[in-house]
Design a protein around this motif. Structure first.
Motif, PDB file in Angstrom:
ATOM      1  N   GLN A 128       2.981   0.735  -9.477  1.00 33.91           N
ATOM      2  CA  GLN A 128       1.593   0.817  -9.972  1.00 33.91           C
ATOM      3  C   GLN A 128       0.784  -0.417  -9.602  1.00 33.91           C
ATOM      4  OE1 GLN A 128       0.606   3.625 -11.303  1.00 33.91           O
ATOM      5  NE2 GLN A 128       2.707   4.352 -11.059  1.00 33.91           N
ATOM      6  N   LYS A 129       1.507  -1.517  -9.362  1.00 31.41           N
ATOM      7  CA  LYS A 129       0.809  -2.790  -9.171  1.00 31.41           C
ATOM      8  C   LYS A 129       1.602  -3.671  -8.205  1.00 31.41           C
ATOM      9  CE  LYS A 129      -0.237  -6.857 -11.749  1.00 31.41           C
ATOM     10  NZ  LYS A 129       0.033  -7.653 -12.907  1.00 31.41           N
ATOM     11  N   ALA A 130       0.916  -4.299  -7.293  1.00 31.89           N
ATOM     12  CA  ALA A 130       1.618  -5.165  -6.347  1.00 31.89           C
ATOM     13  C   ALA A 130       0.751  -6.352  -5.945  1.00 31.89           C
ATOM     14  CB  ALA A 130       2.020  -4.361  -5.110  1.00 31.89           C
ATOM     15  N   ILE A 131       1.428  -7.399  -5.510  1.00 31.32           N
ATOM     16  CA  ILE A 131       0.762  -8.587  -4.974  1.00 31.32           C
ATOM     17  C   ILE A 131       1.123  -8.656  -3.497  1.00 31.32           C
ATOM     18  CG2 ILE A 131       0.567 -11.122  -5.160  1.00 31.32           C
ATOM     19  CD1 ILE A 131       0.053  -9.701  -7.855  1.00 31.32           C
TER      20      ILE A 131
ATOM     21  N   SER B  88      -7.851  -1.731  -4.028  1.00 34.53           N
ATOM     22  CA  SER B  88      -8.155  -3.113  -4.451  1.00 34.53           C
ATOM     23  C   SER B  88      -7.833  -3.378  -5.927  1.00 34.53           C
ATOM     24  CB  SER B  88      -9.614  -3.445  -4.178  1.00 34.53           C
ATOM     25  OG  SER B  88      -9.860  -3.269  -2.807  1.00 34.53           O
ATOM     26  N   ASP B  89      -7.848  -2.316  -6.748  1.00 32.09           N
ATOM     27  CA  ASP B  89      -7.534  -2.526  -8.168  1.00 32.09           C
ATOM     28  C   ASP B  89      -6.028  -2.557  -8.424  1.00 32.09           C
ATOM     29  OD1 ASP B  89      -7.413   0.115  -7.377  1.00 32.09           O
ATOM     30  OD2 ASP B  89      -7.819   0.897  -9.398  1.00 32.09           O
ATOM     31  N   ARG B  90      -5.243  -2.170  -7.425  1.00 32.24           N
ATOM     32  CA  ARG B  90      -3.788  -2.110  -7.623  1.00 32.24           C
ATOM     33  C   ARG B  90      -3.032  -3.176  -6.825  1.00 32.24           C
ATOM     34  NH1 ARG B  90      -1.919   3.340  -8.527  1.00 32.24           N
ATOM     35  NH2 ARG B  90      -3.481   4.377  -9.785  1.00 32.24           N
TER      36      ARG B  90
ATOM     37  N   CYS C  19       0.847  -1.209   0.000  1.00 36.46           N
ATOM     38  CA  CYS C  19       0.000   0.000   0.000  1.00 36.46           C
ATOM     39  C   CYS C  19       0.876   1.250   0.000  1.00 36.46           C
ATOM     40  CB  CYS C  19      -0.945   0.016   1.202  1.00 36.46           C
ATOM     41  SG  CYS C  19      -2.238  -1.234   1.078  1.00 36.46           S
ATOM     42  N   PHE C  20       1.929   1.227   0.806  1.00 36.88           N
ATOM     43  CA  PHE C  20       2.847   2.365   0.878  1.00 36.88           C
ATOM     44  C   PHE C  20       3.493   2.615  -0.490  1.00 36.88           C
ATOM     45  CE2 PHE C  20       7.290   3.790   1.495  1.00 36.88           C
ATOM     46  CZ  PHE C  20       7.088   4.987   2.181  1.00 36.88           C
TER      47      PHE C  20
END
Ligand code: SAM
Length: 225
Positions: free
Chosen positions: A40-43, A65-67, A31-32
């Motif tokens: 832009q995108k993380a798991i 939630s979309d990222r 999130c940070f």
């Protein structure tokens, strides 16, 4: 506010990276990284139901939630082929557990370029894993927060060899020898000497003898730091 420890881990993530944070707990780190615009995108991967649910809730609350995709999975199996993950972060666990997770999920590292590991104890296990699996230590960091000392290891593909001292204390940290680094090894020496002294009065079984030899070797090595 993110802990200094996790902020230090985040500082080693390249801008534009696709990150999988393994053992993410509340998903604070992904999130940070998104909030700062670095990623832009993380798991976020979690194997335990409680922390997994914390992560899902937190990501939703932050409107991410979309990222940030939260997956319940064991270690690196949170990474899927289509994610294009190039960076793995794995923080807040013991070195041997991190090394185990890297070892058992090796197949998922095919497209990964950088691993950022923050072991709470025994970073040596990760350095040994790196050498055996053709990863090299490109950077290390050490910091103190709330009285605890944390190491961070940054790995990229490549072969390297390290001697016993480098494996134990870290090849990069050994060059810098920061005040926190010296404090860590002073603390370890005190603790090892205490344990060794307590073992002197124990009956000398084979296991005790081995432990004493190992401690003596470490004490001698770290005495040279
Ligand atoms: N990474 C966060 C941090 O540094 O603050 C959380 C650290 S927390 C102490 C360790 C987390 O790793 C726990 O939430 C635990 O459930 C998770 N964990 C342990 N083994 C795991 C595994 N094999 N796969 C995924 N998560 C795991």
């Amino acid at each position: 506010r993110l802990s200094n420890r996790l902020a230090a881990v985040a500082s080693f993530v390249d801008a534009g990276a696709v990150v999988a944070d393994i053992g993410s707990d509340h998903a604070y780190l992904p999130c940070f990284l998104i909030h700062t615009g670095k990623v832009q995108k993380a798991i976020a991967g979690e194997v335990v139901k409680g922390p997994y649910e914390f992560a899902v809730k937190n990501v939703r609350r932050e409107g991410l939630s979309d990222r940030v995709t939260v997956r319940m999975a064991d270690g690196l199996f949170a990474i899927e082929e289509n994610d294009a993950v190039d960076t793995v972060t794995i923080a807040g666990m013991g070195g041997p557990l991190i090394a185990n997770i890297l070892q058992s999920g090796k197949a998922c590292l095919a497209h990964v370029k950088r691993i950022i590991a923050q072991p709470n104890i025994y970073a040596k296990a990760i350095r040994e894993w790196a050498v055996l699996n053709d990863w090299t230590i490109i950077e290390e960091d050490i910091l103190k927060e709330d009285g605890k000392i944390y190491e961070i290891l940054v790995l990229e593909k490549g072969s390297a060899t390290y001697d016993e001292m480098e494996l134990l204390v870290g090849p990069r940290l050994l060059v810098t020898k920061s005040a926190v680094f010296l404090e860590k090894w002073k603390r370890e020496l005190t603790e090892w000497n205490r344990v060794l002294a307590s073992l002197e009065s124990a009956e000398e079984t084979e296991a005790i003898k081995t432990k004493k030899e190992q401690l003596t070797a470490y004490i001698e090595l770290v005495g040279k730091v």
